[in-house]
Design an enzyme around this catalytic site. Structure first.
Site, PDB file in Angstrom:
ATOM      1  N   LYS A 213      43.319 -34.307  17.947  1.00 38.32           N
ATOM      2  CA  LYS A 213      43.208 -33.013  18.636  1.00 38.32           C
ATOM      3  C   LYS A 213      41.737 -32.646  18.809  1.00 38.32           C
ATOM      4  CE  LYS A 213      47.047 -30.952  16.109  1.00 38.32           C
ATOM      5  NZ  LYS A 213      47.378 -29.948  15.107  1.00 38.32           N
TER       6      LYS A 213
ATOM      7  N   SER B  22      48.590 -23.024  13.987  1.00 33.63           N
ATOM      8  CA  SER B  22      47.210 -22.583  14.232  1.00 33.63           C
ATOM      9  C   SER B  22      47.021 -22.247  15.708  1.00 33.63           C
ATOM     10  CB  SER B  22      46.227 -23.677  13.810  1.00 33.63           C
ATOM     11  OG  SER B  22      46.419 -23.992  12.456  1.00 33.63           O
TER      12      SER B  22
ATOM     13  N   HIS C   1      50.065 -22.133   5.883  1.00 30.26           N
ATOM     14  CA  HIS C   1      49.467 -23.194   5.063  1.00 30.26           C
ATOM     15  C   HIS C   1      49.279 -22.688   3.630  1.00 30.26           C
ATOM     16  CE1 HIS C   1      47.559 -24.516   9.074  1.00 30.26           C
ATOM     17  NE2 HIS C   1      48.338 -25.519   8.734  1.00 30.26           N
TER      18      HIS C   1
ATOM     19  N   ARG D 180      58.512 -27.119   8.455  1.00 26.98           N
ATOM     20  CA  ARG D 180      58.841 -25.773   8.937  1.00 26.98           C
ATOM     21  C   ARG D 180      60.236 -25.798   9.555  1.00 26.98           C
ATOM     22  NH1 ARG D 180      53.866 -25.346  12.602  1.00 26.98           N
ATOM     23  NH2 ARG D 180      54.445 -27.531  12.665  1.00 26.98           N
TER      24      ARG D 180
HETATM   25  N1  COA Z   1      52.079 -22.990   8.331  1.00 26.89           N
HETATM   26  C1  COA Z   1      51.532 -22.755   9.520  1.00 26.89           C
HETATM   27  N2  COA Z   1      51.217 -23.721  10.391  1.00 26.89           N
HETATM   28  C2  COA Z   1      51.482 -24.966  10.015  1.00 26.89           C
HETATM   29  C3  COA Z   1      52.080 -25.297   8.800  1.00 26.89           C
HETATM   30  C4  COA Z   1      52.388 -24.242   7.930  1.00 26.89           C
HETATM   31  N3  COA Z   1      52.954 -24.423   6.754  1.00 26.89           N
HETATM   32  N4  COA Z   1      52.226 -26.628   8.730  1.00 26.89           N
HETATM   33  C5  COA Z   1      51.737 -27.119   9.867  1.00 26.89           C
HETATM   34  N5  COA Z   1      51.299 -26.113  10.638  1.00 26.89           N
HETATM   35  C6  COA Z   1      50.717 -26.203  11.971  1.00 26.89           C
HETATM   36  C7  COA Z   1      49.317 -26.706  11.973  1.00 26.89           C
HETATM   37  O1  COA Z   1      48.389 -25.645  11.931  1.00 26.89           O
HETATM   38  C8  COA Z   1      49.258 -27.402  13.309  1.00 26.89           C
HETATM   39  O2  COA Z   1      49.062 -26.437  14.315  1.00 26.89           O
HETATM   40  P1  COA Z   1      48.294 -26.803  15.659  1.00 26.89           P
HETATM   41  O3  COA Z   1      48.981 -28.027  16.227  1.00 26.89           O
HETATM   42  O4  COA Z   1      48.489 -25.612  16.460  1.00 26.89           O
HETATM   43  O5  COA Z   1      46.871 -27.099  15.251  1.00 26.89           O
HETATM   44  C9  COA Z   1      50.665 -27.951  13.509  1.00 26.89           C
HETATM   45  O6  COA Z   1      51.478 -27.130  12.702  1.00 26.89           O
HETATM   46  C10 COA Z   1      50.833 -29.369  13.089  1.00 26.89           C
HETATM   47  O7  COA Z   1      50.424 -29.468  11.741  1.00 26.89           O
HETATM   48  P2  COA Z   1      50.237 -30.870  11.037  1.00 26.89           P
HETATM   49  O8  COA Z   1      51.435 -31.719  11.269  1.00 26.89           O
HETATM   50  O9  COA Z   1      49.793 -30.629   9.642  1.00 26.89           O
HETATM   51  O10 COA Z   1      49.144 -31.491  11.940  1.00 26.89           O
HETATM   52  P3  COA Z   1      47.637 -31.560  11.783  1.00 26.89           P
HETATM   53  O11 COA Z   1      47.126 -31.935  13.108  1.00 26.89           O
HETATM   54  O12 COA Z   1      47.079 -30.323  11.181  1.00 26.89           O
HETATM   55  O13 COA Z   1      47.446 -32.783  10.766  1.00 26.89           O
HETATM   56  C11 COA Z   1      47.481 -35.132  10.179  1.00 26.89           C
HETATM   57  C12 COA Z   1      48.104 -34.014  11.001  1.00 26.89           C
HETATM   58  C13 COA Z   1      47.729 -34.897   8.704  1.00 26.89           C
HETATM   59  C14 COA Z   1      48.089 -36.456  10.607  1.00 26.89           C
HETATM   60  C15 COA Z   1      46.032 -35.250  10.526  1.00 26.89           C
HETATM   61  O14 COA Z   1      45.325 -34.084  10.404  1.00 26.89           O
HETATM   62  C16 COA Z   1      45.335 -36.282   9.728  1.00 26.89           C
HETATM   63  O15 COA Z   1      45.374 -36.344   8.545  1.00 26.89           O
HETATM   64  N6  COA Z   1      44.667 -37.132  10.480  1.00 26.89           N
HETATM   65  C17 COA Z   1      44.028 -38.288   9.920  1.00 26.89           C
HETATM   66  C18 COA Z   1      44.583 -39.550  10.575  1.00 26.89           C
HETATM   67  C19 COA Z   1      45.958 -39.861  10.070  1.00 26.89           C
HETATM   68  O16 COA Z   1      46.168 -40.136   8.910  1.00 26.89           O
HETATM   69  N7  COA Z   1      46.922 -39.872  10.989  1.00 26.89           N
HETATM   70  C20 COA Z   1      48.327 -40.142  10.653  1.00 26.89           C
HETATM   71  C21 COA Z   1      48.733 -41.494  11.060  1.00 26.89           C
HETATM   72  S1  COA Z   1      50.394 -41.875  10.483  1.00 26.89           S
END
Ligand code: COA
Length: 162
Positions: free
Chosen positions: A42, A129, A18, A91
């Site tokens: 989650k 994560s 990140h 990624r």
């Molecule tokens: N380096 C390391 N890990 C990374 C990464 C990077 N550059 N980018 C993503 N990851 C990891 C994250 O840590 C996460 O790991 P985990 O599943 O083990 O926790 C995984 O990859 C998925 O990441 P991401 O796609 O960013 O998911 P998220 O759950 O952290 O966030 C959102 C997703 C943005 C949709 C969410 O947090 C959010 O904003 N929710 C609000 C509701 C919303 O808007 N939903 C979308 C509807 S279209």
């Protein structure tokens, strides 16, 4: 012109992957807002305040970054910060379909919000994560993937959880 990029996620916890995306974004935009989702589908290990605190520690060296919590849809949050773009990390190819779906759905919801994708260093392409949490739980070494203070907090939290 876009001066603010909002990087939403759960950051449970923030990893070096990140931070790599945030560092890259910080050279392209005047300000990066790391937006920590308070409510997510989650179940998080850390509270939103703990996730914010760890994100602050891990990005302390980057001047134009702020960390905020948000509730509701990420795209609404971006829309409300006038003229901001949504920043996402791409990624591996496996991220692509999900990210494309989210970017297109977000565009339907808020026409004016653009999504910008950045790719981290190859050594972080497989990082998540959950992977960091799993390795620490099994007693493995994760120092190349997370800030030392984040690792300390993970160790304390996981020991407490047992
Ligand atoms: N380096 C390391 N890990 C990374 C990464 C990077 N550059 N980018 C993503 N990851 C990891 C994250 O840590 C996460 O790991 P985990 O599943 O083990 O926790 C995984 O990859 C998925 O990441 P991401 O796609 O960013 O998911 P998220 O759950 O952290 O966030 C959102 C997703 C943005 C949709 C969410 O947090 C959010 O904003 N929710 C609000 C509701 C919303 O808007 N939903 C979308 C509807 S279209």
């Amino acid at each position: 012109m876009h001066d603010i990029a909002i990087y939403p996620g759960t950051f449970d916890p923030i990893t070096n992957g990140h931070v790599d995306i945030i560092e890259r974004g910080s050279k392209m935009f005047g300000k990066i807002v790391v937006a920590v989702a308070e409510q997510t589908a989650k179940s998080c290990l850390f509270t939103a305040d703990e996730r914010v605190e760890m994100a602050k520690i891990a990005t302390k060296h980057i001047k134009n970054v702020i960390i905020e919590k948000f509730t509701g849809l990420a795209v609404e949050y971006v829309k409300n910060q006038n003229g901001a773009v949504m920043l996402r990390g791409l990624r591996a190819v496996s991220d692509f379909e999900y990210e494309l779906q989210m970017a297109l759905a977000n565009r339907e919801l808020c026409e004016n919000v653009e999504t910008v994708f950045l790719t981290p260093k190859s050594k972080y392409l497989y990082l998540s994560s959950s992977l960091v949490k799993q390795i620490i739980s099994a007693g493995g070494d994760v120092q190349q993937w997370a800030h030392e203070k984040v690792i300390e907090k993970l160790k304390t939290k996981l020991a407490f959880d047992k």
